[in-house]
Design a protein around this motif. Structure first.
Motif, PDB file in Angstrom:
ATOM      1  N   MET A   1       4.835   0.677 -22.398  1.00 16.69           N
ATOM      2  CA  MET A   1       4.890   1.620 -21.042  1.00 16.69           C
ATOM      3  C   MET A   1       6.293   1.455 -20.558  1.00 16.69           C
ATOM      4  N   LYS A   2       6.420   2.706 -20.070  1.00 20.60           N
ATOM      5  CA  LYS A   2       8.053   2.873 -19.426  1.00 20.60           C
ATOM      6  C   LYS A   2       8.210   2.067 -18.211  1.00 20.60           C
ATOM      7  N   LYS A   3       9.471   1.714 -17.907  1.00 18.00           N
ATOM      8  CA  LYS A   3       9.633   0.645 -17.030  1.00 18.00           C
ATOM      9  C   LYS A   3      10.139   1.518 -15.653  1.00 18.00           C
ATOM     10  N   LEU A   4       9.489   1.358 -14.500  1.00 18.18           N
ATOM     11  CA  LEU A   4       9.732   1.834 -13.053  1.00 18.18           C
ATOM     12  C   LEU A   4      10.293   1.069 -12.107  1.00 18.18           C
ATOM     13  N   PHE A   5      11.317   1.165 -11.467  1.00 19.23           N
ATOM     14  CA  PHE A   5      11.990   0.397 -10.375  1.00 19.23           C
ATOM     15  C   PHE A   5      11.529   0.857  -9.035  1.00 19.23           C
ATOM     16  N   VAL A   6      10.794   0.509  -8.159  1.00 17.89           N
ATOM     17  CA  VAL A   6      10.405   0.952  -6.820  1.00 17.89           C
ATOM     18  C   VAL A   6      11.199   0.160  -6.034  1.00 17.89           C
ATOM     19  N   SER A   7      11.996   0.931  -4.973  1.00 21.96           N
ATOM     20  CA  SER A   7      13.014   0.240  -4.112  1.00 21.96           C
ATOM     21  C   SER A   7      12.354  -0.651  -2.951  1.00 21.96           C
ATOM     22  N   ARG A   8      11.205  -0.243  -2.375  1.00 27.37           N
ATOM     23  CA  ARG A   8      10.626  -0.778  -1.459  1.00 27.37           C
ATOM     24  C   ARG A   8       9.080  -0.634  -1.598  1.00 27.37           C
ATOM     25  N   ALA A   9       8.148  -1.399  -1.218  1.00 27.51           N
ATOM     26  CA  ALA A   9       6.882  -1.155  -1.419  1.00 27.51           C
ATOM     27  C   ALA A   9       6.273  -0.032  -0.713  1.00 27.51           C
ATOM     28  N   LEU A  10       5.529   0.791  -1.353  1.00 28.78           N
ATOM     29  CA  LEU A  10       4.795   2.119  -0.829  1.00 28.78           C
ATOM     30  C   LEU A  10       3.263   1.876  -0.492  1.00 28.78           C
ATOM     31  N   PRO A  11       2.807   2.694   0.052  1.00 27.79           N
ATOM     32  CA  PRO A  11       1.438   2.300   0.531  1.00 27.79           C
ATOM     33  C   PRO A  11       0.581   1.830  -0.920  1.00 27.79           C
ATOM     34  N   ASP A  12      -0.463   0.938  -0.743  1.00 23.89           N
ATOM     35  CA  ASP A  12      -1.383   0.333  -1.772  1.00 23.89           C
ATOM     36  C   ASP A  12      -1.702   1.320  -2.768  1.00 23.89           C
ATOM     37  N   SER A  13      -2.200   2.273  -2.276  1.00 18.62           N
ATOM     38  CA  SER A  13      -2.915   3.392  -3.348  1.00 18.62           C
ATOM     39  C   SER A  13      -1.731   4.130  -3.988  1.00 18.62           C
ATOM     40  N   VAL A  14      -0.382   4.210  -3.561  1.00 26.84           N
ATOM     41  CA  VAL A  14       0.442   4.776  -4.490  1.00 26.84           C
ATOM     42  C   VAL A  14       0.997   3.725  -5.333  1.00 26.84           C
ATOM     43  N   MET A  15       1.201   2.384  -4.912  1.00 27.48           N
ATOM     44  CA  MET A  15       1.634   1.315  -6.007  1.00 27.48           C
ATOM     45  C   MET A  15       0.570   1.264  -6.892  1.00 27.48           C
ATOM     46  N   ALA A  16      -0.988   1.587  -6.624  1.00 30.81           N
ATOM     47  CA  ALA A  16      -1.951   1.287  -7.723  1.00 30.81           C
ATOM     48  C   ALA A  16      -1.832   2.500  -8.681  1.00 30.81           C
ATOM     49  N   ALA A  17      -1.311   3.773  -8.127  1.00 32.28           N
ATOM     50  CA  ALA A  17      -1.121   5.157  -9.108  1.00 32.28           C
ATOM     51  C   ALA A  17      -0.035   4.612  -9.951  1.00 32.28           C
ATOM     52  N   LEU A  18       0.960   4.259  -9.487  1.00 35.59           N
ATOM     53  CA  LEU A  18       2.130   4.131 -10.114  1.00 35.59           C
ATOM     54  C   LEU A  18       1.838   3.093 -11.327  1.00 35.59           C
ATOM     55  N   ALA A  19       1.160   2.034 -11.085  1.00 35.14           N
ATOM     56  CA  ALA A  19       0.842   0.946 -11.877  1.00 35.14           C
ATOM     57  C   ALA A  19       0.029   1.374 -13.288  1.00 35.14           C
ATOM     58  N   GLU A  20      -0.733   2.563 -12.939  1.00 38.11           N
ATOM     59  CA  GLU A  20      -1.292   3.204 -14.050  1.00 38.11           C
ATOM     60  C   GLU A  20      -0.381   3.813 -15.115  1.00 38.11           C
ATOM     61  N   VAL A 289       0.825  11.194   4.825  1.00 33.30           N
ATOM     62  CA  VAL A 289       2.110  11.649   4.450  1.00 33.30           C
ATOM     63  C   VAL A 289       2.689  10.773   3.485  1.00 33.30           C
ATOM     64  N   ARG A 290       2.704   9.560   3.648  1.00 30.73           N
ATOM     65  CA  ARG A 290       3.318   8.551   2.616  1.00 30.73           C
ATOM     66  C   ARG A 290       2.784   8.699   1.310  1.00 30.73           C
ATOM     67  N   GLU A 291       1.522   8.839   1.534  1.00 29.87           N
ATOM     68  CA  GLU A 291       0.434   8.733   0.214  1.00 29.87           C
ATOM     69  C   GLU A 291       0.920  10.302  -0.551  1.00 29.87           C
ATOM     70  N   ASP A 292       1.204  11.334   0.166  1.00 35.00           N
ATOM     71  CA  ASP A 292       1.347  12.712  -0.375  1.00 35.00           C
ATOM     72  C   ASP A 292       2.846  12.378  -1.096  1.00 35.00           C
ATOM     73  N   MET A 293       3.791  11.842  -0.388  1.00 33.26           N
ATOM     74  CA  MET A 293       5.128  11.845  -0.748  1.00 33.26           C
ATOM     75  C   MET A 293       4.946  10.792  -2.126  1.00 33.26           C
ATOM     76  N   GLY A 294       4.381   9.652  -1.964  1.00 40.44           N
ATOM     77  CA  GLY A 294       4.090   9.036  -3.107  1.00 40.44           C
ATOM     78  C   GLY A 294       3.587   9.596  -4.594  1.00 40.44           C
ATOM     79  N   ARG A 295       2.707  10.527  -4.193  1.00 38.35           N
ATOM     80  CA  ARG A 295       2.038  11.278  -5.349  1.00 38.35           C
ATOM     81  C   ARG A 295       3.120  12.046  -6.147  1.00 38.35           C
TER      82      ARG A 295
END
Ligand SMILES: NC(=O)c1ccc[n+]([C@@H]2O[C@H](COP(=O)([O-])OP(=O)(O)OC[C@H]3O[C@@H](n4cnc5c(N)ncnc54)[C@H](O)[C@@H]3O)[C@@H](O)[C@H]2O)c1
Ligand SMILES: O=C(O)[C@H](O)CO
Length: 314
Positions: A1-20, A289-295
């Motif tokens: 898996m490729k490595k992603l660095f997230v600078s600050r915690a995003l909403p839970d649903s976004v963090m879960a989608a990123l982790a997929e 809105v933050r979830e849309d931005m995360g998507r």
């Protein structure tokens, strides 16, 4: 898996989608990243997902770089030196559109709060200083039928214009660097022309070297003494010191601010003024809105990681 660095915690649903899609490292802090942290993130990850204010200055791009791009969370990217990123082969993306309505709503909140003295009234009630309704108490500006002047007729500027005309019967004048034909709105030749005509001036442009202090002492002096300035763009499009002086001297009637020149520092002189509404950069602060931005940031990050052209390069 490729490595992603997230600078600050995003909403839970976004963090879960990123982790997929990624092996995710999320920084455990809420303040913006310093330049050393930015450099380290670029050295160790395939994609970096920055947030507002992270110091991706030219210096951040001077070390060893593993990253292929920056998938910014937000439409504004003035915290990223895009030229320096491009010079070392990185692509930079943002999240246009997802933020438009919420930020325009925040502009309307500030227009109405400043015009109708809502912050001042709320402070009065909370302090126990309200002694009952009377006919000439706390009279503000009636916005219906007044003129709003928009500086920067991009997505958010247009969404503000729509709200002002459809919701409040306001006349819209605007300044934009290129010619734009907007139904029901008149483009004027200069920022000063807009400032002269408007009862409410709203800044809605990107922060760049050219737009820094576009609202300066001269622009403020062109405004009418009852007029209100609203800034939902970035702090440095307004000369904060000149604004404080204009508010203190009564050169303008009031202001509504969501953004500041040195966030999160808000000058004491601003806090001391009754005729200013001060919000803590709330423009996009709603979960969906933050979830849309995360998507959007995720779609960009995946494309960057796969070597495809991302949907939203800046
Ligand atoms: N307060 C908040 O939370 C919040 C939320 C979202 C966006 N914003 C800010 O609002 C800005 C506008 O967002 P948008 O989605 O409408 O962007 P947009 O790209 O649709 O519009 C940008 C506007 O800035 C103008 N502009 C850009 N560079 C310029 C230059 N060099 N000189 C003169 N004008 C210039 C463009 O002409 C356009 O009118 C963002 O860049 C961001 O900084 C703030
Ligand atoms: O630029 C943006 O999108 C906002 O300021 C952060 O949400």
């Amino acid at each position: 898996m490729k490595k992603l660095f997230v600078s600050r915690a995003l909403p839970d649903s976004v963090m879960a989608a990123l982790a997929e899609h990624f092996d995710v490292t999320c920084r455990d802090a809420t303040r913006p990243m310093g330049v050393d942290e930015c450099r380290a993130a670029l050295a160790d990850h395939d994609v970096v997902l920055p947030t507002l204010g992270d110091a991706f200055t030219a210096d951040a791009f001077t070390g060893d770089i593993r990253a292929k791009g920056l998938a910014n969370f937000g439409v504004g990217f003035n915290h990223i030196d895009v030229d320096a990123a491009r010079a070392v082969g990185l692509v930079v993306t943002n999240t246009p559109g997802a933020v438009t309505d919420a930020t325009a709503d925040t502009a309307m909140t500030l227009i109405l709060m400043a015009a109708r003295r809502a912050g001042e009234g709320e402070r009065m009630v909370r302090a126990g200083d309200w002694h009952g309704w009377h006919p000439v108490q706390m009279l503000g500006m009636h916005v219906s039928g007044k003129t709003v002047g928009i500086i920067g007729m991009g997505r958010i500027g247009q969404a503000i214009a729509k709200r002002c005309t459809a919701g409040f019967g306001m006349k819209v004048v605007f300044w934009n660097r290129s010619d734009k034909s907007i139904d029901g709105a008149d483009q004027l030749a200069s920022v000063a022309d807009v400032c002269t005509q408007a009862d409410v001036v709203v800044t809605a442009l990107a922060a760049t070297a050219e737009t820094r202090h576009i609202i300066d002492a001269e622009a403020l002096s062109a405004m009418q003494p009852h007029a209100i300035l609203v800034n939902i763009a970035r702090g440095d499009v307004v000369d904060e010191a000149a604004l404080i002086e204009a508010l203190q001297s009564g050169a303008i009637g009031g202001a509504g601010l969501d953004v500041y020149e040195r966030e999160p520092t808000v000058p004491d002189a601003l806090k001391a003024l009754e005729n200013v509404v001060l919000l803590p950069h709330l423009g996009t602060a709603a979960l969906e809105v933050r979830e849309d931005m995360g998507r959007m940031a995720l779609e960009n990050a995946v494309a960057i990681a796969e070597g495809r052209t991302p949907p939203n390069p800046v």
